[in-house]
Design a protein around this motif. Structure first.
Motif, PDB file in Angstrom:
ATOM      1  N   THR A 139       0.849  -1.196   0.000  1.00  0.00           N
ATOM      2  CA  THR A 139       0.000   0.000   0.000  1.00  0.00           C
ATOM      3  C   THR A 139       0.882   1.242   0.000  1.00  0.00           C
ATOM      4  OG1 THR A 139      -0.126   0.066   2.422  1.00  0.00           O
ATOM      5  CG2 THR A 139      -1.858  -1.165   1.270  1.00  0.00           C
ATOM      6  N   HIS A 140       2.005   1.166   0.692  1.00  0.00           N
ATOM      7  CA  HIS A 140       3.001   2.240   0.716  1.00  0.00           C
ATOM      8  C   HIS A 140       4.210   1.725   1.488  1.00  0.00           C
ATOM      9  CE1 HIS A 140       0.840   2.728   4.477  1.00  0.00           C
ATOM     10  NE2 HIS A 140       1.693   3.619   4.925  1.00  0.00           N
ATOM     11  N   ALA A 141       5.231   2.568   1.627  1.00  0.00           N
ATOM     12  CA  ALA A 141       6.517   2.051   2.115  1.00  0.00           C
ATOM     13  C   ALA A 141       6.912   2.578   3.495  1.00  0.00           C
ATOM     14  CB  ALA A 141       7.612   2.351   1.088  1.00  0.00           C
ATOM     15  N   PRO A 143       7.532   2.156   7.586  1.00  0.00           N
ATOM     16  CA  PRO A 143       8.171   1.011   8.266  1.00  0.00           C
ATOM     17  C   PRO A 143       7.206  -0.084   8.708  1.00  0.00           C
ATOM     18  CG  PRO A 143       8.943   3.094   9.202  1.00  0.00           C
ATOM     19  CD  PRO A 143       7.886   3.449   8.211  1.00  0.00           C
ATOM     20  N   ASP A 144       5.985   0.289   9.089  1.00  0.00           N
ATOM     21  CA  ASP A 144       5.045  -0.736   9.563  1.00  0.00           C
ATOM     22  C   ASP A 144       4.425  -1.518   8.411  1.00  0.00           C
ATOM     23  OD1 ASP A 144       3.919   1.855   9.116  1.00  0.00           O
ATOM     24  OD2 ASP A 144       2.015   1.166   9.924  1.00  0.00           O
ATOM     25  N   HIS A 145       4.825  -1.203   7.172  1.00  0.00           N
ATOM     26  CA  HIS A 145       4.308  -1.912   5.996  1.00  0.00           C
ATOM     27  C   HIS A 145       5.420  -2.641   5.235  1.00  0.00           C
ATOM     28  CE1 HIS A 145       0.311  -0.009   6.425  1.00  0.00           C
ATOM     29  NE2 HIS A 145       1.053   0.878   7.066  1.00  0.00           N
ATOM     30  N   VAL A 146       6.639  -2.102   5.311  1.00  0.00           N
ATOM     31  CA  VAL A 146       7.760  -2.764   4.621  1.00  0.00           C
ATOM     32  C   VAL A 146       8.788  -3.352   5.582  1.00  0.00           C
ATOM     33  CG1 VAL A 146       7.544  -1.313   2.568  1.00  0.00           C
ATOM     34  CG2 VAL A 146       9.154  -0.639   4.376  1.00  0.00           C
ATOM     35  N   GLY A 250      -5.803   0.742   2.954  1.00  0.00           N
ATOM     36  CA  GLY A 250      -4.444   1.140   3.329  1.00  0.00           C
ATOM     37  C   GLY A 250      -4.457   1.953   4.611  1.00  0.00           C
ATOM     38  N   ASP A 251      -3.741   3.069   4.594  1.00  0.00           N
ATOM     39  CA  ASP A 251      -3.654   3.926   5.777  1.00  0.00           C
ATOM     40  C   ASP A 251      -4.537   5.165   5.639  1.00  0.00           C
ATOM     41  OD1 ASP A 251      -1.950   2.172   6.949  1.00  0.00           O
ATOM     42  OD2 ASP A 251      -0.329   3.602   7.288  1.00  0.00           O
ATOM     43  N   THR A 252      -5.706   5.008   5.014  1.00  0.00           N
ATOM     44  CA  THR A 252      -6.640   6.130   4.929  1.00  0.00           C
ATOM     45  C   THR A 252      -6.983   6.633   6.333  1.00  0.00           C
ATOM     46  OG1 THR A 252      -7.534   5.295   2.861  1.00  0.00           O
ATOM     47  CG2 THR A 252      -8.935   6.821   4.093  1.00  0.00           C
ATOM     48  N   ALA A 253      -7.050   5.719   7.316  1.00  0.00           N
ATOM     49  CA  ALA A 253      -7.262   6.125   8.713  1.00  0.00           C
ATOM     50  C   ALA A 253      -6.440   5.219   9.615  1.00  0.00           C
ATOM     51  CB  ALA A 253      -8.728   6.038   9.081  1.00  0.00           C
ATOM     52  N   HIS A 254      -5.811   5.809  10.632  1.00  0.00           N
ATOM     53  CA  HIS A 254      -4.996   5.035  11.573  1.00  0.00           C
ATOM     54  C   HIS A 254      -5.750   4.652  12.835  1.00  0.00           C
ATOM     55  CE1 HIS A 254      -1.822   6.436   8.997  1.00  0.00           C
ATOM     56  NE2 HIS A 254      -0.966   5.662   9.616  1.00  0.00           N
ATOM     57  N   ASP A 255      -6.858   5.300  13.075  1.00  0.00           N
ATOM     58  CA  ASP A 255      -7.647   4.916  14.244  1.00  0.00           C
ATOM     59  C   ASP A 255      -9.113   5.116  13.888  1.00  0.00           C
ATOM     60  OD1 ASP A 255      -7.734   7.846  14.588  1.00  0.00           O
ATOM     61  OD2 ASP A 255      -8.789   7.286  16.418  1.00  0.00           O
ATOM     62  N   CYS A 297      -5.730  -1.570   7.687  1.00  0.00           N
ATOM     63  CA  CYS A 297      -4.519  -2.048   8.372  1.00  0.00           C
ATOM     64  C   CYS A 297      -4.553  -1.761   9.866  1.00  0.00           C
ATOM     65  CB  CYS A 297      -3.280  -1.324   7.846  1.00  0.00           C
ATOM     66  SG  CYS A 297      -2.988  -1.459   6.111  1.00  0.00           S
ATOM     67  N   HIS A 298      -5.042  -0.582  10.239  1.00  0.00           N
ATOM     68  CA  HIS A 298      -4.812  -0.108  11.607  1.00  0.00           C
ATOM     69  C   HIS A 298      -6.062  -0.007  12.467  1.00  0.00           C
ATOM     70  CE1 HIS A 298      -0.710   0.440  10.552  1.00  0.00           C
ATOM     71  NE2 HIS A 298      -0.920   1.435   9.716  1.00  0.00           N
ATOM     72  N   LEU A 299      -7.232  -0.223  11.898  1.00  0.00           N
ATOM     73  CA  LEU A 299      -8.442  -0.161  12.728  1.00  0.00           C
ATOM     74  C   LEU A 299      -8.528  -1.461  13.533  1.00  0.00           C
ATOM     75  CD1 LEU A 299     -11.072   1.772  10.614  1.00  0.00           C
ATOM     76  CD2 LEU A 299      -9.024   2.543  11.792  1.00  0.00           C
TER      77      LEU A 299
END
Ligand code: ZN
Length: 324
Positions: A139-141, A143-146, A250-255, A297-299
């Motif tokens: 989804t992107h690069a 650290p928590d994804h690569v 992806g990381d559209t929202a982190h919480d 990813c993060h919800l």
């Protein structure tokens, strides 16, 4: 908050980031389960595997930088959450077809401390060896994804997998001087570490690295959409099989509370803070209007649900599950 605390909370103490216990465990959530969740999806199978979680305490200023603490805390309290902390999940989506096992991102590896980096363990629990993985879509690069591309010795964790990344994302991280001037993440030592981690990962997979463009289908039934802001090539994927469809946002929202109720409050990880806030609202509007099923990813684990509008923002509606 001093610089060291900020970096520590972001899991990014540069020189010693690998293997550093960057997060304290959240006692209420430190429960060891099977580590994966599997369900049929049209003609294929989807799995969600946990890579662990990350507790940001205090959450500000990484989350909602510049927003008065009482405003932030009021929303957290109203949702029965710790007033000054955000606990994000690291969920990894896996698509299993007749011929492929495709990971969406690789989790943190050793870059975020001992409460994460559990993806290989969860895959094994689900009967998948890292050798079985045939492709990784990024989804992107960040650290928590690569971070999970390489082991501690710098060897590829997934020796047979091809690696697929959006062209603008690859160009950004491998460019001469990646530009973080529009982000609200203040520390260059940390961003330098991010760049090193990404480029090392790409280099180790270079003989099987592929770039995709907006609208491409890297695999049958998987369409990529590039939505810049969080990073220049931040990608969402829509996966379809039979009558089923799901959007990996992806990381559209982190919480599921702060950034959905107030998309403009943003997060320091956004490479372009203003563009990311606009993209976040636009994507959430689309996902809500289309009543799309979402993976995040993060919800909260396992990151499956829907968004709908609420007041001037949005709210997360968890998908219910039954088990036998
Ligand atoms: Zn992330």
């Amino acid at each position: 908050m001093n610089r060291r605390t900020l970096l520590k909370n972001a899991g990014l103490l540069a020189a010693g980031a690998i293997g550093l216990p960057s997060f304290t465990h959240h006692p209420a959530q430190d429960i060891h389960n099977t580590g994966y969740f599997r369900f049929p999806f049209g003609d294929i199978e989807l799995l969600i595997v946990t890579d662990g979680h990350g507790l940001f305490k205090p959450a500000q200023p990484v989350f909602a930088p510049g927003i008065p603490a009482p405003d932030f805390e009021a929303i957290q309290r109203a949702n029965f959450l710790l007033p000054d902390a955000i606990d994000i999940a690291f969920n990894v989506l896996v698509v299993k077809t007749k011929k492929d096992i495709i990971l969406f991102d690789t989790g943190c590896g050793a870059s975020f401390g001992p409460a994460s980096g559990r993806l290989p363990e969860g895959l094994r629990a689900a009967g998948i060896s890292p050798d079985d993985v045939t492709a990784i879509l990024l989804t992107h690069a960040h650290p928590d994804h690569v971070g999970g591309l390489l082991d501690k010795e710098g060897h590829p964790v997934f020796p047979r997998a091809s690696l697929h990344i959006a062209a603008p994302e690859y160009d950004f991280w491998t460019g001469e001087k990646p530009d973080f001037s529009k982000s609200k993440f203040p520390d260059h030592t940390a961003t330098t570490f991010w760049v090193q981690l990404a480029t090392k990962g790409f280099a180790a997979y270079r003989d099987r690295l592929h770039v995709f463009h907006d609208g491409d289908q890297p695999f049958d039934g998987i369409r990529a959409r590039i939505v810049p802001g969080h990073t220049p090539g931040h990608s969402l994927f829509t996966i379809t099989s039979g009558s089923e469809s799901i959007t990996h946002m992806g990381d559209t929202a982190h919480d599921h509370v702060i950034l959905l109720s107030h998309p403009e409050w943003g997060v320091g990880f956004d490479t372009d803070f203003i563009q990311a806030a606009q993209a976040r609202r636009k994507m959430l509007e689309e996902l809500a209007a289309g009543r799309h099923r979402i993976f995040s990813c993060h919800l909260p684990w396992p990151g499956l649900g829907h968004v709908r509008t609420r007041d001037k923002g949005f709210e997360w509606v968890v998908q219910p599950f039954a088990t036998v």
